[in-house]
Design a protein around this motif. Structure first.
Motif: not given
Length: 185
Positions: A25-40
Motif C-alpha cells: 500500500i505504501l509503495i502504491f501510494t508513493s508512486q501515485e504521489d511521484q507521478s502526480a508531482a512529476s506532471v505538475q
C-alpha cells in the motif's frame, strides 16, 4: 510445547502477511504521489496558447494587432486589417559556462619506452539565474511580408502614410509591403 510453536508460527505468518500488505500500500501510494508531482508544473511557467497556435503564429498575431492599432491612429486611415508573415521565430542565445581542462602525462617504462597521454575535459553548461536561463542576445524574427487593408487606402496620400509607417516600424524592404483599400459589402 507443540501447541505454542504452532500459535507462534501462525502469529508470525500473520504479521509477515500484514507487513507485506502495508508495504504494498505504501509503495502504491508513493508512486501515485511521484507521478502526480512529476506532471505538475509551476503555474508561472505555463502560458495559455490555443492548441492550433504555436509560439510562431502567436507572435505573428501579436504583431498584426499592434500594427493595426497603430495604423488606425493615423488620421484618415480608418479601420484596418493587417496580415504579417514571419520567416522564423525569436532566436535566443543563452549564456554558457564553458571550461576546458587538459592533462598531459608522460610515462616511461622499465625498458626505456615512453608513452605520452593527453586527457581533455570540456564542460559546456547554460547559465541559470534563479529558475531562468540567462539570455545574452535575442534576435527578432525576420518579416517576409505585410499586407495592410485599410478603409482610407483609396486616398494616395493615406496609402503612402500607411506604407511609410509599416516600412519604418518593421524596418523592411518596400517590396515586402502591400497596402490596399478595404472593400465594402
Amino acid at each position: 510445547m507443540g501447541f505454542f510453536k504452532q500459535v507462534i508460527t501462525e502469529k508470525i505468518t500473520l504479521a509477515v502477511i500484514l507487513l507485506v500488505i502495508v508495504a504494498a500500500i505504501l509503495i502504491f501510494t508513493s508512486q501515485e504521489d511521484q507521478s502526480a508531482a512529476s506532471v505538475q508544473l509551476p503555474a508561472e511557467t505555463v502560458t495559455a496558447v490555443p492548441e492550433n497556435e504555436s509560439g510562431f503564429t502567436a507572435l505573428e498575431k501579436q504583431l498584426e494587432e499592434k500594427l493595426a492599432a497603430n495604423l488606425e491612429k493615423i488620421q484618415g486611415v480608418g479601420k484596418t486589417k493587417v496580415l504579417v508573415t514571419l520567416i522564423s521565430d525569436v532566436k535566443k542565445q543563452y549564456a554558457r559556462d564553458e571550461s576546458v581542462t587538459k592533462k598531459t602525462s608522460k610515462e616511461t617504462d622499465k625498458d626505456g619506452g615512453t608513452r605520452e597521454t593527453e586527457e581533455v575535459t570540456q564542460n559546456n553548461k547554460i547559465v541559470v539565474v534563479g529558475e531562468n536561463a540567462l539570455i545574452i542576445t535575442e534576435e527578432r524574427p525576420q518579416v517576409t511580408g505585410v499586407l495592410v487593408i485599410a478603409q482610407g487606402a483609396s486616398d494616395p496620400k493615406i496609402k503612402e502614410q500607411v506604407f511609410e509607417a509599416v516600412r519604418t516600424l518593421l524596418n523592411i524592404e518596400p517590396a515586402k509591403i502591400s497596402v490596399v483599400p478595404m472593400g465594402g459589402v
